[in-house]
Design a protein around this motif. Sequence first.
Motif, PDB file in Angstrom:
ATOM      1  N   ASP A  15     -36.970 -27.748  -9.626  1.00  0.00           N
ATOM      2  CA  ASP A  15     -37.911 -28.831  -9.326  1.00  0.00           C
ATOM      3  C   ASP A  15     -38.647 -29.292 -10.586  1.00  0.00           C
ATOM      4  O   ASP A  15     -39.245 -30.367 -10.597  1.00  0.00           O
ATOM      5  CB  ASP A  15     -38.932 -28.377  -8.280  1.00  0.00           C
ATOM      6  N   ASN A  18     -38.160 -32.805 -11.829  1.00  0.00           N
ATOM      7  CA  ASN A  18     -38.727 -33.926 -11.080  1.00  0.00           C
ATOM      8  C   ASN A  18     -40.209 -34.077 -11.352  1.00  0.00           C
ATOM      9  O   ASN A  18     -40.903 -34.803 -10.642  1.00  0.00           O
ATOM     10  CB  ASN A  18     -38.497 -33.747  -9.576  1.00  0.00           C
ATOM     11  N   ALA A  89     -32.470 -35.284 -10.121  1.00  0.00           N
ATOM     12  CA  ALA A  89     -33.922 -35.463 -10.205  1.00  0.00           C
ATOM     13  C   ALA A  89     -34.274 -36.916 -10.522  1.00  0.00           C
ATOM     14  O   ALA A  89     -33.975 -37.413 -11.611  1.00  0.00           O
ATOM     15  CB  ALA A  89     -34.509 -34.528 -11.261  1.00  0.00           C
ATOM     16  N   GLU A  90     -34.937 -37.585  -9.592  1.00  0.00           N
ATOM     17  CA  GLU A  90     -35.245 -39.002  -9.751  1.00  0.00           C
ATOM     18  C   GLU A  90     -36.149 -39.269 -10.952  1.00  0.00           C
ATOM     19  O   GLU A  90     -35.980 -40.269 -11.655  1.00  0.00           O
ATOM     20  CB  GLU A  90     -35.886 -39.547  -8.476  1.00  0.00           C
ATOM     21  N   GLU A  91     -37.117 -38.402 -11.194  1.00  0.00           N
ATOM     22  CA  GLU A  91     -38.028 -38.624 -12.316  1.00  0.00           C
ATOM     23  C   GLU A  91     -37.283 -38.526 -13.643  1.00  0.00           C
ATOM     24  O   GLU A  91     -37.570 -39.282 -14.581  1.00  0.00           O
ATOM     25  CB  GLU A  91     -39.176 -37.613 -12.275  1.00  0.00           C
TER      26      GLU A  91
END
Length: 267
Positions: A15, A18, A89-91
């Motif tokens: 995580d 992100n 991961a979009e970020e």
Amino acid sequence: MEKIAPEVYSQIDNDLYNGKGDLWWNPENVLHILKTSVNPWRVGVAADALKKLNFDPKGKTALEVGSGGGILTEEICRMGFITTGIEPAEESIRAAAGHAKAMGLDITYDKGTGENLPYPDASFDCVFCCDVLEHVADLPKVISEISRVLKPGGVFLYDTLNRTFISKLVAIKIWQEWKRWAFMPPNLHVWKMFIKPEEIKGLLAKNGFEWKEHRGSEPNVPIPKMLSYLRKRVKGEWTFVELGQKFRLVESDDMNILYAGYAVKKY
């Protein structure tokens, strides 16, 4: 190698990628160390492999599986490849796309995982997967998918961490856990998910690859000096910028920690 057990996979902190803000291109962030301290070794080994294969990247298609913030993806593009990166991961995708645009680089970024690549069979001439294989939940599936999207005769370039006593001491204890020297986030890597060279070679053979070579890495300075550098950062005497200027990996025969390899998909 089999799919990672859920109780082991739950220990890794994927995580992190992100997280909000610029995790990748801000020189004061730990992930920027990948650009300054790891990329020169990584890109050099890849370029040497392509040269040995007489593989000219100009106009060829390349996919990077697990492209993060685009630190390696941009180097792939600069080699001459028509470049795509895929990342869950979009970020990280947002950071990668924004930086590529600012640099004037034409790179396509897609959201997805290595276990389910959203591309037709035989889509790419080359696939890169670096500092990723030791993060995935289902390694056999990822290798299978990479083989599927590669064209016959296509090249797979990768690097990953070896599962040895030394890698546990250095990559887990010194780099992540022991506060005297640690510079990486805790649980960034899980030692049980590291991959021995013979294990990756076995998976490649099962998925239609002809394995070619492995190359190792080592710090550019002796271990005591590396520890003194890490200590300076912990004490606030050095920033990540200064650490990245002094500490980097260089090519070596030592494959106890981080090693790179390449293979060709058979016709």
